[in-house]
Structures are given as C-alpha cells and as structure tokens.
Write a protein that holds these residues in place. Structure first.
Motif, mmCIF file in Angstrom:
data_model
loop_
_atom_site.group_PDB
_atom_site.id
_atom_site.type_symbol
_atom_site.label_atom_id
_atom_site.label_comp_id
_atom_site.label_asym_id
_atom_site.label_seq_id
_atom_site.Cartn_x
_atom_site.Cartn_y
_atom_site.Cartn_z
ATOM 1 N N ALA A 305 4.891 12.285 0.466
ATOM 2 C CA ALA A 305 4.701 10.990 0.795
ATOM 3 C C ALA A 305 5.881 9.961 0.443
ATOM 4 N N ARG A 393 7.525 13.166 8.893
ATOM 5 C CA ARG A 393 7.203 11.970 7.809
ATOM 6 C C ARG A 393 7.802 12.109 6.380
ATOM 7 N N PRO A 394 7.710 11.152 5.653
ATOM 8 C CA PRO A 394 6.856 9.871 5.841
ATOM 9 C C PRO A 394 7.448 9.115 6.796
ATOM 10 N N ASN B 180 -2.750 5.685 5.216
ATOM 11 C CA ASN B 180 -1.719 5.497 6.164
ATOM 12 C C ASN B 180 -2.170 5.835 7.603
ATOM 13 N N GLN B 185 -7.072 1.706 7.791
ATOM 14 C CA GLN B 185 -6.385 0.574 7.171
ATOM 15 C C GLN B 185 -7.292 -0.808 7.558
ATOM 16 N N THR B 229 -4.271 2.544 -3.869
ATOM 17 C CA THR B 229 -3.347 3.663 -3.958
ATOM 18 C C THR B 229 -2.706 4.138 -5.172
ATOM 19 N N ASN B 236 -4.702 10.551 -0.508
ATOM 20 C CA ASN B 236 -4.758 10.046 0.780
ATOM 21 C C ASN B 236 -5.157 11.099 1.908
ATOM 22 N N LYS B 374 0.852 3.824 10.455
ATOM 23 C CA LYS B 374 1.106 5.084 9.537
ATOM 24 C C LYS B 374 2.416 4.781 8.632
ATOM 25 N N SER B 375 3.394 4.075 9.581
ATOM 26 C CA SER B 375 4.535 3.585 8.591
ATOM 27 C C SER B 375 4.320 2.682 7.543
ATOM 28 N N GLY B 377 1.560 2.311 6.072
ATOM 29 C CA GLY B 377 0.692 3.053 4.882
ATOM 30 C C GLY B 377 1.833 4.174 4.189
ATOM 31 N N ASP B 378 2.432 4.661 5.051
ATOM 32 C CA ASP B 378 3.478 5.466 4.158
ATOM 33 C C ASP B 378 4.299 4.801 3.357
ATOM 34 N N SER B 379 4.696 3.319 3.613
ATOM 35 C CA SER B 379 5.571 2.721 2.849
ATOM 36 C C SER B 379 4.778 2.160 1.567
#
Lengths: 458, 410, 283
Positions: A305, A393-394, B180, B185, B229, B236, B374-375, B377-379
């Motif tokens: 992640a 990903r991420p 993510n 979300q 988180t 996740n 998704k981006s 969430g990933d961040s």
C-alpha cells in the motif's frame, strides 16, 4: 559512408525503373502482355509453375479488392460515416471504424504486395527472354520446383514464419500506430459508434503538462520504468554472480543441490508463485502475521500500500525471480575464465577482492554485455512481475489516467486497453515504449566493449 | 513472393467467413442461440430457471440457451471490448450502466416490460436501471449495499465506530473496511453530509456533476478515514474469505454465509455505526445502496430480441427473485418478494434494510470516479495524506478530487 | 591457512542454507496451505504456516466437477504441446535459413524483426483479438486461436538457436553439397541430429510459456469458461471477490500445475542451462 549508401539506393531504384522500361521496349508480345496479365509470358514459354503462381497472385488480388478490400479502403479517409441506428426495436449497425481501419491497412499492404509481384513478374520475363536470346534453355518446371529445396530453400523455410509475422505482428503494429492518430476510446467504440482521425492530439495530450494533460504522469511512470529496469537488471546480476561464485567455490559440496533449489523458481509457473507471494506480503499475509505474532511489529507493514515500500518489495521479489537465471548464466561463464589468470595474480599476492575486481568482473562484463542489454530492455517491459504483484498499485491522486505508483509503461498500457478501453492513449504509450527501447538499444549497443573490440579477451 | 500469396489467401478466407452467416428459420420466432452471463455461483441456479422458462414458452423451441460464468465485475468490461461477441443477456452491477449504454451494449427495456418493472421493484432499483429518462435494465437484487458484521464476543456495542475499533484493538482482532474503494468511502463522505452525484443524458453521457467534497463536511469525513486507517486494528479489505482474525467487517450480503461460518455462534449484524467527527459532532455512516441489474444487448434480429426480452423479464420476476434468494441469498429488489416472510427473517438482510434508510441509492458514476477514489484511499493508507497534514493540505486534496470529478462531466 | 579456509567454507554453507530457505519458503507455504481445508480453518492466508489438520478437500474440489479445472488443465496442456511443437519447427527453419544461407533481404529481414521486437506486445492485443475473431478463433475457438498467435510470430525468436547454428562449421555443409546433397537434405539429415540440445531447449521454453499466459489468454477467451487456461481461470480465484474461500483451492490447483512442469524442467535442466548460457554469451 551514409551518403554513399543513399546514393547507392537511389541508383538501385533508378536502374530498377529503367529495367522496367527497357524490358517493355525490347520485350516481345508475351512480355508486354505480362505487364497486364501477370505470368502470361512464363506460361507461354512453358514455365507453368512460375507463371501460374504470378497469375494467381493477380487474380487473388482482384478478387480480394473487388469483394472485400475496396469497400474498406475507400472509407479509410473518414473511417466511416454511416451511424448505427434503430429500425423499430431492431438495431442496424452502421460503419465499423475498427474494421475499416484494420482492413484498410491490410488493403494498402495488398496493393504494395501487388506492385512487388508485378515487378518480380517483369524481372522474370526479362530473365527468360535474355536466356532464350542467348540460346540457352529454360529450367524445367521440375527443376524450378526442386530448387525450393536447394538454392531457394530459404524461401520454403521462411514462407510460413514471414507470413505469420506479417499477419500477426506487422499488420497489428501498423494498425495500432495509426490508432494513435484517432479518437478511438470508450466514447467512440465500434461497432455502435464511429471514430475518426484527430491528427496529433493524443501526442499533445501525453506531452502537455497542464492540469488536463498526462505529461507529468507520463514522466513519472517513465522515470520509474527506467529506475526499475536499471535496478532489476544490475542488482540481480551482481547478486546472481555472487551466488554463483559461492556455489562454485572450491571445497563446497552439493553444488547440484544448491543450483536445483534456486532453479525451482524458473520451473514453477510465475502466476502461481507470484500470486502466492503477493498474498504472502499482504497486510493479513504470513509475513505480517508472523512478525506480529513474534512481537517484532505492532501493526502490519503495508508492503503493497505504501508507494515506496511497494517498489522496494517488488524489487526484492524480483531478486528472488532473477537470481536463479543470473546464477545459471554466470556459472557457465565463470568456468570459462582461464585459471592461469588467477594463478599469476595469486603469485603477485592479489587478494580475493582484487582478483574479483581485476579479473572476474571485467571478464564477465565483457562477455555478458549484450546479454545485459537485452535483459535491460526485457525489464523495461517486465509485465508479469509488476502486474501479478501489484497491478501497478497503489494509485495516487497525483497520477492521472489510472496509473499507479508501481506501474511500468507496459502495465499502464495494458490497464488502459483492458480497463479503460482508452485505445488511443494506449497506442501512444506503446509508441513511446518503442522509442524508449530503441533509444536505449542504439545508444548502448555501439558502446559495448565486446562490440567495440571483438578481439579483446580472446 | 510466397508470403504475399499466402497473405492474399488469408484475406480471401476472411472474406469467406464474412459471408457465411445465420442458418434457416424454424418456428415463428426462428432459431438461434442466446448467451447468458451470470456470476459463477448462480450458473446452476440460472440454468434451472431457464429450463422452467423453456417449459413455459414452447414457442421459443428453436433457441438454445447457454449460461456462462462471467462475474458482474468482468461482464461490463468484456461487453465493451466486443459487443458482438458478448452475451445477449447479462448481469452487471449498476455502476456500469452508463458506460454500457454509451458503448451501445444495452437495449432499452421493452415498453410493456418497462411498465411492469417500474411498478414491481423498489424505487431505488428502478432509478439505478434508468439512464436519462429511459429504463435500460431489469433490476434483480437490491442488496448491493454494505453494513457491519461483527463478532459478538469481541465487539460489545456496534453503534459507534470508536467503540468497535477500541474493542478490536483490545482483543487483538482486525477491523476490515475497504478504504480505497469509491464504493465504501462514501459511507464517510455521505455520512458527514458531503455530496457527489452525476446526471446523464439518454445516451449515457455525463452532463453534470453535483459535488461538495471540498467543504467542511468533506474534511470531517476525510479526517475520520485517516483516523480509522491509522488504527492498528484496521485492515483494508472487504472480502471475508481473504480476512484473518476478524473482529468486525464492513461487507455485503453476498458474504453472509461465509461470515456466519467464520463467526459461528458469535455471528451478528448491524447497520453501520456512527462516528464522532473532528468537529465534535456525531455522524451516522451512510454509503451506497446498490443493485444488480440484468441487461439485454441490442439485437439485429427482432425475433431474438423478443426472446431475450421475455427471458430477462422472467429472470427478474418476483418468483425467480425469491427462488434466487433461497438458493444463493441474494436480496430481492421486487417489492412483494421483499415483503415475504423468509426474506424478512434474514438477519443480514434486516441489517441492510436498517442501513438503507441512511444510504443514497447509487446513481450513475463515470468509470474514472472509481479509480480516482481508489487513488484517494491509497494516498490515505500510504500516509501521503495523514493526521499530520494541515487542514489546507486536506482541503487541497479534496478540491483536487472534486475538480477532477467535475471534469468527467461535459 | 587451513583454519581460515574452514571458516570461510562454514560461512559459505551458512549463507547457502539461508538462501535455500528463502527460495524454498514460498513453495513450502504453497504446498502446506493447499492441505488446509477452508471448511475447518477459515481465512485467506492465515498467520500460521502448518495447517492444524491436513485435508484433501481442496484437491477433491478441483476434480469434483464443480469447476472446469480439468478442462482448463487440458486446454493449457494442449496449447503448450502444440506451441512447443510448431514453435520449435518454425524457429529451426528460420535459424537455418538465416545462419546457413545468404540471400537478398537477409539482413533487412533481421533488422526489421529486431525493430518489430521493440514494440510492446500488448499494444496489438485488441487488433489480434479481432483478427482471430474473423477466423472464429476467439471464445469457443480460443484454444486453437492462442496456439496460432503463439506460433505465428515465433519466427522472431531465432536468436539463441541461430547462435548455435553459427557454431557448426560451414565446411560441413560445403562438403555435403559437393557430394550433391540438397540444402533440404543437409538440414534434415546432417544438421538436425547434431543440434539436439538446442531443439530440446527451444521446445522446453516454448512449452513453459503458455502456463503463465494470463494477459492474452484472458483477452481472447473472455466470457467462455471452458476455453480458459489455468492462469486465466485461477487468477480469478485470487483477484475477484466472487470467489469466497478459494485461496486454498488456488494453492492446490497451483501445486498440481507446478509439479509436472517442474519435474519436466528438472529432467531437462541440463539442456536449459546450455541454452541460456549459450544465448547469453552470444547476445
């Protein structure tokens, strides 16, 4: 030198054209008719095999064009204008831009092929006429046929491979290059919608750095692709070399066992081993599980992640994949290093490290230089490792077009094709990959020691 | 020379294949093959139902029906890649509908059937199957929403998020939430009062975006996601089968059986909890209510279209929805089926029903939205956006998010 | 001096043992997890290595007919067999022509193929899909379609093989030609017997590749479960949420795929090593 070749080519073209002229001027009626009916001359002169083949090419071309090709070729400038519409509740599909482009390209190739056949046809006539004029006899049909297994054996051998590569590689690549100049994406999808030519718009998009353009994303993905390829190649190479030297050390037993254990990673299909490893490093995977159980960490390590960690993990896993290959290759070469080089060094009192730096390493680099280069370009396009482990990903807010932090250009290209059906940008990226690969190849190849100095170590 | 010959030959073969087409006709409806795509676990069920359908409709004798396993997730992508090779009837999740309509992969619902569908299914499901003003699909489930599954022995009080996480942390168990995912979300964003929705025209193009993520509400939601988180109990994910040491998981009804097995006697469900925002106020978690839809592909043959219409109508009818619930636990969208006793007695479906009043029926979202989310969430998970980020940073992230969302509508 | 050598060796052994553990770990894990029944021990990848009770449930499942596993396996085997057969023939033909014969267009062909090879393969995926579709070789026909695509472009992979041909002295050919043998006869009865190692190497590499082909196979066969290969069918079990509790089944399926392929590979390892090292040295 370069000018010389150019000149030569120009001359060849001119003399080719001149030959077509003289053949017609000096030729008899059979030859002249052959200009329109392929192979007529050879047939009349008894060269049935050659003549019929030539004639067949022409007939096939005409049939193809009349019944099929022309319909597509004629629309290639617009890629279709008839829209899909409804009659009652029935759907009537309009022009299919995709097929127009695909078979349009095929038709262009067919025209080029026809011209080439025509030229061969002219040359064949000329050859036969000259032979007859000199009073010689023409080869029999049987001899012509048998030559396909002797002096013309390469034609027999290469016919199928060349055709296969043409249909399944050349044609598709030509097609996709052209797609880069169209607006073929999810809003312009065949067969329900049309797509058309847009010039250089897509290239502008990938090179524009504004808020809308993909420029910055492209540069970042490209940078990671290059860093990845470099590290994946050289880290694996040196570690593989190290492992090979350990195994080959004098006095180490079970050499075969160690090698076999490592080679397992080559034998097991990657989709099994890599998907398993992917889960191994997951937040709830074995590694995190054990680390937590043993109290070494409090909460899980986000191997996949965290962008930086994900990149490092991929590189580490790739070492696991890569070392065995390198070990195999370097083992073979290590054994070839002349033992007396080491002997004399030892007499001079060189340490192990010095011998490695002065003898082993230069020798290895010299011999495996070209291989490293192909390995590097292979890693630029190393799809499996990246896609099976992270699927790129991420992702990140700062990357556009669905690109992720671990995406290589190829995985990005793949995702664009499959998930986004954004074929136009996928085509552009494909061309970029080609350019990058070509630049690396050309700039490095001529500087390789083994290419520059073929005699060096021999 | 030889190579050219072969290439021309090949082209001739292409030509030949183009001319060979459909065969002769048999009965009034002719003959043909209807290809059906459903998820792997309902292939057998669907085959059985189609056999019933064939018994009831002898006039469709000439048709064969092939059911193939293609999950809702893949169906849309595959249809779009090649509409003509795709299924004639297929199940998909409703977030794909606009994409499918604009790619020409969905036929409008036949007017008679449309009336029936609108009258018999819940309003959210009908809205989800509608693009612009037109109904494009037959709803078959109304259970594509999520709620809380928890282990009674771990989580004492499922009503507050803080409590759940504290309980999980204390017991060394995990709290699963797929942060993510644009789908999960929204539980936080919509819960805090932020908005995001799109309007589409009849052709499935996005015309307008109503978004208010770049707002105090958005910041509250984002901060809460960051807080969740950062817990050591947080994992996740939303798939029970991939989960380990679960204390609680936010998941949907499709996992009910599996969760039951994992929790055993401690199995319990509840609506989503509320959370205390960074501004001190209490918010109830929201989210999407979603639906599975059945679509019919545009046909070049009216007779075949009639067969497909009839089959789609049948597969989405009250009886089949109930039978499907009994076979694989999919919660029906048909109003009468929802009122039946078996459905009402289901713990997981009741929890979902409780949650439904707080959720927003999922309308149409562009495919890019899910990637963008998704981006985001990933961040967050990666800590690019973290508790240490200033409010300005959070605002900037959210306004970038919102601007990008708005750019998808033209 | 002797003592130093002994210490050095001990350290080397230690390092080699650690390396071996790391390299074997994923495979041991894979095998062990394949014996864990999802019915009694839940969880995707649990945080312990050895299952609490050994069970053959996952293997039984694979052959229970609930999925097309046997079919996928057969598909992959068929693809691998025919690809190995035809690809080897084609590569041998190309290598012989390019190595032993000189004709106009030879260098052009080699350069042209080199350039073609610089384009990423996935670029042409959609185009290949529709080309195959014209011949009815997608979905139901995906297995022959995949074979066709794999062998059609295999001529470009001649490098290693040609390198081997180049090492065989040309004088052999010349002598035979003076005796009146045709090129075809020389190829079949003289060259082929002496290049057995490279034939085995080429066939082995070609045979292994289809077991991993996820990308193109999924694109060509989509929506038609019976023509999937193992990679396409089984990655779904890991990636898609539709498949609950399939992780241990994936492990079992993976083991069954790996064992025969691995045994074959180990059996022919000698040739493989010869091939890769030969290829690397010659570039």
């Amino acid at each position: 030198m370069a000018r010389g070749t150019k000149e030569k080519k120009k001359n060849a073209l001119l003399s080719g054209l001149r030959e077509i002229g003289t053949t017609f001027k000096e030729g008899d009626i059979k030859t002249r008719l052959s200009y329109f009916i392929f192979g007529l001359g050879p047939i009349l002169r008894g060269q049935i095999l050659i003549g019929v083949t030539l004639l067949l090419c022409e007939v096939l071309f005409i049939v193809y064009m009349a019944a099929f090709g022309w319909g597509y070729l004629s629309k290639i400038t617009t890629l279709g204008t008839t829209l899909t519409h409804k009659v009652g509740r029935k759907t009537v599909y309009g022009d299919n831009s995709f097929l127009i482009l695909l078979f349009g390209v095929l038709s262009v190739f067919a025209v080029m092929a026809l011209i080439a056949v025509w030229y061969l046809n002219v040359k064949e006539n000329r050859k036969e006429e000259l032979l007859l004029k000199e009073g010689k006899t023409l080869p029999t049909n049987k001899a012509v046929f048998m030559s396909l297994f002797d002096e013309n054996f390469h034609k027999t051998l290469l016919a199928i491979p060349v055709t296969g590569i043409f249909v399944f590689t050349v044609l598709p690549i030509a097609f996709m290059i052209l797609v880069a100049f169209t607006n073929y994406d999810k809003n312009h999808q065949s067969p329900s919608n049309l797509f058309t030519w847009v010039g250089l718009d897509n290239f502008k998009n990938i090179l524009s750095f504004g808020t809308q353009g993909m420029g910055s994303t492209f540069v970042r993905v490209l940078a990671w692709t290059l860093v990845w390829a470099f590290l994946a190649t050289f880290v694996d190479y040196f570690l593989g070399l190290g492992v090979a030297m350990l195994i080959n050390k004098k006095g180490i037993k079970f050499k075969k066992l160690w090698r076999t254990i490592l080679v397992l990673t080559i034998a097991v299909p990657q989709f099994v081993s890599l998907l398993y490893i992917m889960r191994l490093f997951a937040p709830d995977g074995l590694i995190n599980g054990y680390l937590i159980k043993w109290g070494l960490i409090k909460s899980y390590i986000p191997f996949w992640a965290d962008p930086m960690l994900a990149r490092i993990t991929i590189l580490v896993v790739n070492i696991w994949i890569g070392i065995p290959y390198m070990m195999l290759i370097t083992t073979g070469i290590l054994m070839n290093i002349p033992e007396d080089l080491y002997e004399s060094a030892r007499i001079d009192g060189a340490s192990g490290w010095q011998m490695f730096r002065r003898i082993t390493l230069p020798y290895m680099m010299f011999v495996t230089g070209p291989y490293l280069l192909t390995q590097f370009t292979g890693n630029l396009n190393n799809f499996n490792v990246i896609y099976l482990l992270t699927q790129g990903r991420p992702q990140s807010m700062s990357l556009k077009g669905n690109a992720g932090n671990t995406d290589l250009l190829v995985t990005w290209l793949y995702k664009m094709t499959v998930n986004e059906t954004n074929y136009k940008m996928a085509a552009v990226i494909g061309i970029m990959v080609f350019i990058v690969t070509a630049v690396v190849m050309l700039s490095v190849y001529n500087r390789l020691p083994s290419v520059r100095d073929e005699e060096g170590f021999q | 020379m030889k190579k050219r010959l072969v290439s021309v030959l090949m082209a001739a073969t292409v030509l030949a294949t183009l001319f060979t087409g459909c065969g002769g006709k048999k009965s009034d409806f002719g003959s043909g093959e209807v290809k059906v795509w459903v998820a792997d676990n309902v292939v057998d069920f669907t085959n059985n139902q189609i056999n019933e359908f064939k018994k009831a409709h002898p006039e469709f004798d000439g048709y064969t029906f092939n059911v193939e396993a293609t999950g809702e997730g893949d169906a849309a992508g595959n249809m779009i890649t090649d509409v003509k090779a795709g299924a004639d009837i297929y199940v998909f999740a409703q977030d794909q509908i606009a994409r499918l309509v604009s790619a020409g992969a969905l036929e409008e619902v036949e007017p008679e059937n449309a009336k029936k569908v609108k009258a018999e299914n819940d309003a959210g499901a009908v809205a989800a199957a509608t693009v612009g003003e037109k109904l494009y699909a037959y709803p078959i489930t109304s259970d594509n929403g999520y709620f809380l599954y928890y282990d009674k022995s771990v989580v004492k009080d499922p009503s507050t998020l803080e409590g759940i996480i504290a309980d999980c942390e204390a017991a060394g168990k995990n709290f699963y939430f797929e942060a993510n995912s644009g789908w999960y979300q929204t539980a936080f964003f919509f819960g805090a009062g932020a908005q995001l929705s799109y309007e589409t025209d009849d052709a499935g193009n996005f015309t307008k975006c109503n978004a208010s993520y770049a707002s105090p509400e958005g910041v509250v939601a984002l901060k809460e996601i960051i807080e969740v988180t950062s817990s050591k109990a947080f994992k996740n994910g939303s798939a029970i089968s991939n989960a380990t040491d679960v204390g609680a998981i936010v998941d949907g009804t499709w996992d009910a059986e599996a969760v039951k097995e994992v929790f055993g006697d401690n199995y319990a469900c509840s609506k989503l909890p509320s959370f205390e925002g960074a501004d001190g106020k209490t918010y109830q978690m929201s989210g999407f209510g979603g639906f599975k839809l059945l679509g019919v592909k545009p046909q070049e043959d009216e007779n075949k279209l009639a067969v497909c219409d009839a089959l789609a109508e049948f597969l989405s009818s009250e009886e089949v929805q109930l039978a499907r619930y009994e076979a694989v636990n999919w919660g029906p969208s048909n109003l009468k089926a929802q009122q039946s006793d078996v459905v009402k007695a289901d713990v997981a479906l009741s929890a979902l029903a409780d949650q439904l009043q707080y959720t927003i029926p999922q309308g149409q979202y562009p495919g890019e939205y899910w990637d963008l989310a998704k981006s985001l969430g990933d961040s967050v998970i990666a800590g690019e956006i973290s508790a240490a980020s200033s409010d300005d940073d959070l605002n900037k992230a959210l306004s970038d998010f919102q601007t990008t969302c708005e750019s998808y509508a033209k | 001096m002797k003592k130093k050598r002994a210490i050095e060796n001990a350290v080397t052994y230690a390092v080699l043992i650690i390396i071996s553990i790391i390299w074997l770990f994923p495979f041991v894990g894979l095998v062990l997890q394949s014996f864990r029944s999802y019915a009694t021990e839940y969880g995707g990848m649990v945080n312990y290595l050895v299952p609490k009770s050994f069970s053959l449930d996952n293997y039984k499942f694979l052959f229970s007919g609930e999925t097309n596993y046997v079919r996928w396996y057969a598909n992959t085997l068929i693809i691998a067999f025919f690809v190995a057969l035809f690809q080897t023939i084609i590569i041998l033909c190309v290598s012989y022509a390019l190595s032993r014969m000189r004709f106009t267009g030879r260098t052009f062909l080699m350069k042209f193929w080199l350039i073609l090879g610089m384009f990423p393969g996935f670029l042409t995926m959609i185009c290949l899909y529709f080309l195959l579709k014209q011949f009815g070789l997608t979905q139901e026909g995906a297995v022959p379609g995949l074979i066709l695509v794999s062998i059609a472009s295999s001529g470009m992979q001649y490098y290693v093989c040609k390198g081997f041909f180049d090492t065989i002295p040309k004088a052999l050919d010349e002598a035979a030609r003076i005796d009146g043998a045709s090129r075809a006869r020389i190829f079949v009865s003289m060259i082929l017997p002496i290049i057995k190692p490279i034939i085995i190497y080429t066939a082995l590499v070609a045979f292994m590749a289809p077991w991993c082909d996820y990308v193109f196979a999924s694109y060509v066969a989509f929506g038609h479960d019976p023509s999937y290969n193992v990679a396409v069918a089984m990655t779904r079990w890991v990636w898609t949420n539709d498949y609950q509790g399939y992780f241990t089944r994936f492990c079992a399926g993976g083991v069954l795929i790996s064992v025969p392929v691995t045994l074959l590979f180990m059996f022919l390892q000698k040739y493989y090593v010869e091939g890769v090292t030969g290829g690397a040295v010659k570039g």
